[in-house]
Scaffold this motif. Structure first.
Motif, PDB file in Angstrom:
ATOM      1  N   UNK A 148       0.835  -1.204   0.000  1.00  0.00           N
ATOM      2  CA  UNK A 148       0.000   0.000   0.000  1.00  0.00           C
ATOM      3  C   UNK A 148       0.871   1.256   0.000  1.00  0.00           C
ATOM      4  N   UNK A 149       1.941   1.223   0.764  1.00  0.00           N
ATOM      5  CA  UNK A 149       2.827   2.382   0.856  1.00  0.00           C
ATOM      6  C   UNK A 149       3.521   2.654  -0.465  1.00  0.00           C
ATOM      7  N   UNK A 150       4.036   1.602  -1.078  1.00  0.00           N
ATOM      8  CA  UNK A 150       4.729   1.773  -2.360  1.00  0.00           C
ATOM      9  C   UNK A 150       3.764   2.274  -3.439  1.00  0.00           C
ATOM     10  N   UNK A 151       2.536   1.794  -3.392  1.00  0.00           N
ATOM     11  CA  UNK A 151       1.545   2.284  -4.353  1.00  0.00           C
ATOM     12  C   UNK A 151       1.250   3.753  -4.118  1.00  0.00           C
ATOM     13  N   UNK A 152       1.189   4.153  -2.848  1.00  0.00           N
ATOM     14  CA  UNK A 152       0.877   5.536  -2.508  1.00  0.00           C
ATOM     15  C   UNK A 152       1.964   6.490  -2.989  1.00  0.00           C
ATOM     16  N   UNK A 153       3.228   6.035  -2.911  1.00  0.00           N
ATOM     17  CA  UNK A 153       4.327   6.898  -3.356  1.00  0.00           C
ATOM     18  C   UNK A 153       4.709   6.626  -4.812  1.00  0.00           C
ATOM     19  N   UNK A 154       3.900   5.765  -5.465  1.00  0.00           N
ATOM     20  CA  UNK A 154       4.032   5.489  -6.902  1.00  0.00           C
ATOM     21  C   UNK A 154       5.373   4.864  -7.265  1.00  0.00           C
TER      22      UNK A 154
END
Length: 339
Positions: A194-200
């Motif tokens: 989720x974090x990696x997706x949020x920071x693209x």
């Protein structure tokens, strides 16, 4: 000099002992890391060991080819990364040159570019060997925290705002734990994604984390730490543990709980744990290029630590695909930003 490029043709114990006993030996050149990436889709390993006339290892290089996709699109993102390598016995420049020349043969048509991500300072003569093999030296920063100092001094080295947020987190209170339960490990994996997706940014898939558990966590070479709020994991960090060093690897935090300061509290508790378990250095990982703004560096520096510039060696093998790959990454971030 005999070169071995098939890992099954070298005794794993001999390989492990060479890395363990080398002054610059690090987890990224171990058989365990080889097994992790060799068993994970969208990764490919490139290995070479140099053996002398007594059949003893005098040099070793392990590269990891990373791809974000399968098939033809994977070729647009294929890059080869060597963390903490090559390892050369007694800094022999001839062995270094031999491994670099062999690597050039091995990587042919497999990757767009190669990066040697250095974990120590190469000498001027060693740098010239890289340069003679068409590698360009690029400044790149890292942050190391000395764990041998007194705990109070370690804490007082933090930025005042960081110390204040840690005290706030303690009053909430947050609970710090090492994660070993399978269901909680799954929660941590989802938080990282989720974090990696949020920071693209692209994130390894489930098989990577499953293999990391088997190849690293179960033999003590990696630990997962988390903080909980009301029995719910709100932040986690994956750490690599090898010799006397802790390496900050992957991290994830719930966006809805950032007001509870987990990104201040968790690193501090990990530093305390590392000190208690006799580790001497915490490697906070990459900190960008000198003289270029980088928010991650500013975040990490507020935990104190020493800014070092070990740099990188880089060679571009396919310039056209390099340009396409950069464009594709920009598009990837934009698309993920719209989801």
């Amino acid at each position: 000099m005999n070169l071995i490029t098939e890992p099954e043709n070298i005794e794993k114990k001999k390989w492990s002992d060479f890395v363990m006993n080398h002054p610059n030996g690090n987890i990224f050149q171990t058989p365990a890391i080889f097994d992790l990436y060799d068993k994970t889709p969208k990764y490919e390993t490139v290995f070479c060991a140099a053996l002398d006339s007594r059949n003893e290892i005098v040099g070793l290089n392990l590269a990891i080819i990373q791809k974000e996709h399968f098939g033809i699109f994977g070729q647009l993102s294929a890059r080869s990364i060597i963390w903490g390598g090559p390892l050369i016995k007694e800094e022999n420049p001839e062995v270094l040159d031999l491994l670099l020349r062999k690597y050039k043969e091995q990587i042919h048509d497999k990757a767009i570019y190669t990066q040697f991500r250095n974990l120590w300072q190469w000498s001027a003569s060693e740098r010239s060997v890289f340069e003679n093999n068409s590698y360009e030296y690029i400044d790149h920063l890292d942050i190391l925290i000395d764990l041998k100092i007194d705990e109070n001094k370690l804490f007082n080295n933090f930025h005042s705002g960081r110390r204040k947020n840690i005290r706030r987190a303690e009053r909430i209170p947050l609970v710090f734990e090492q994660v070993v339960d399978a269901s909680e490990i799954k929660q941590c994996e989802l938080l990282v994604k989720e974090t990696y997706k949020r920071v693209k940014l692209p994130c390894p898939d489930k098989s990577f984390f499953d293999n990391a558990k088997t190849n690293l966590c179960e033999n003590g070479m990696s630990k997962i730490f988390a903080v909980k709020y009301q029995d719910q994991i709100i932040s986690c960090r994956y750490e690599l543990c090898y010799k006397d060093l802790i390496y900050d690897w992957y991290a994830g935090t719930s966006e809805t709980h950032l007001d509870k300061y987990p990104n201040d509290y968790l690193p501090w508790k990990i530093l305390q744990w590392a000190k208690e378990n006799k580790y001497s250095t915490f490697d906070f990982g990459g900190a960008g290029k000198p003289n270029e703004p980088y928010g991650v560096r500013e975040y990490k520096l507020k935990f104190g630590g020493e800014l070092v510039n070990y740099g990188r060696f880089e060679a571009i093998h396919k310039p056209r695909l390099m340009k396409l790959g950069k464009l594709g990454f920009i598009i990837y971030k934009k698309i993920n930003g719209l989801r």
